[in-house]
Design an enzyme around this catalytic site. Sequence first.
Site, short mmCIF file in Angstrom:
data_model
loop_
_atom_site.label_atom_id
_atom_site.label_comp_id
_atom_site.label_asym_id
_atom_site.label_seq_id
_atom_site.Cartn_x
_atom_site.Cartn_y
_atom_site.Cartn_z
N ASP A 10 0.86 -1.19 0.00
CA ASP A 10 0.00 0.00 0.00
C ASP A 10 0.89 1.24 0.00
OD1 ASP A 10 -2.68 1.27 0.18
OD2 ASP A 10 -1.92 2.04 2.08
N SER A 11 0.31 2.35 -0.40
CA SER A 11 1.05 3.61 -0.35
C SER A 11 1.42 3.95 1.10
CB SER A 11 0.19 4.73 -0.93
OG SER A 11 -1.01 4.82 -0.21
N CYS A 73 -4.07 -1.44 -2.52
CA CYS A 73 -4.24 0.01 -2.64
C CYS A 73 -5.01 0.22 -3.94
CB CYS A 73 -2.86 0.67 -2.72
SG CYS A 73 -2.89 2.42 -3.11
N GLU A 158 -4.58 9.61 7.91
CA GLU A 158 -3.12 9.54 8.14
C GLU A 158 -2.69 10.43 9.31
OE1 GLU A 158 -0.27 8.30 6.01
OE2 GLU A 158 -1.64 6.89 5.08
N CYS A 192 -11.14 2.77 -1.11
CA CYS A 192 -9.81 3.20 -0.69
C CYS A 192 -9.56 2.48 0.62
CB CYS A 192 -9.76 4.71 -0.48
SG CYS A 192 -8.20 5.25 0.26
N HIS A 194 -7.88 3.11 3.08
CA HIS A 194 -7.81 3.93 4.30
C HIS A 194 -9.21 4.16 4.91
CE1 HIS A 194 -3.76 4.98 3.11
NE2 HIS A 194 -3.61 5.73 4.17
N1 DGL Z 1 -5.02 3.52 0.37
C1 DGL Z 1 -4.96 3.98 -0.97
C2 DGL Z 1 -6.11 3.46 -1.80
O1 DGL Z 1 -6.67 2.41 -1.49
C3 DGL Z 1 -4.83 5.48 -1.17
C4 DGL Z 1 -4.04 6.24 -0.21
C5 DGL Z 1 -3.20 7.31 -0.86
O2 DGL Z 1 -3.74 8.29 -1.40
O3 DGL Z 1 -2.01 7.11 -0.85
O4 DGL Z 1 -6.45 4.06 -2.78
#
Ligand code: DGL
Length: 273
Positions: A10-11, A73, A158, A192, A194
């Site tokens: 993941d990012s 991600c 975050e 997403c 997150h």
């Molecule tokens: N968690 C990432 C996703 O599922 C995005 C987070 C980011 O913008 O880095 O898209």
Amino acid sequence: MTKGPIGVFDSGYGGLTVLKEITAKLPQYDYIYLGDNARAPYGSRSFETIYHYTLQCVEWFFKQGCPLVILACNTASAKALRSIQQINLPQIDPSKRVLGVIRPTSEIIGQFTHTKKVGVLGTAGTVQSLSYPLEIEKFFPEIEVFQQACPMWVPLVENNEYNSEGADYFIKKYIQQILSQSGGIDTLLLACTHYPLLINKIKSFIPKNISLLSQGEIVANSLADYLLRHLQIADNCAKNSQSVFFTTDATEDFDQKATIFYGKPVQSTHLAL
Ligand code: DGL
């Protein structure tokens, strides 16, 4: 071939919400998690940048011996997966596999909607890529997909503001925007990794008849099914029930926040890319 762990990428922290469900479903395997925190968020970056960053991380996973890498991600899945599968994998090692989170989610979304109107909440990158409308159309052409970019949600998560009063403004804002696109939406997808941390707040701003879907369990079930159908790949995956964590940013910070996403203590190692 020596056996290796399953890579989960993941990012930043979001993929831990997916890894949490994967390890619950498939505890026997070894996993190696990499969060590219030093370069997160990916959500607003260009195709070229996300592709370059993601490929670099995928190559690192392969060097660690991973036979299979999951891009946990949506942004990386939307912008880098296809190129990696089609251009890079055949050159690097055709026996390796890289999978994303968009296809497994699109494959089953039809089970949740009665009105055939689905709302997709994601990063700007995921929304602009049109990956969800295109992928859902392949499996459920009768479903109409509405999308909303929620660029403030990842920073809220975050920065540990996901439970704060201040978060309400941006949660309400994007929810109102997506629901105003159609009165018939009965399913909202948190596209997403997150966003599951915002689920309680999001629930408080949507009518009770709208279901809210997050991807962790969907991806875990899909991976379990994939490994049953691809025995050669499954056979190359090590099974010692061990998970290790890497971050491209500071480990102290990662370990502290990662615990919130993963639900268990995490001890990471720094990776300089
Ligand atoms: N968690 C990432 C996703 O599922 C995005 C987070 C980011 O913008 O880095 O898209």
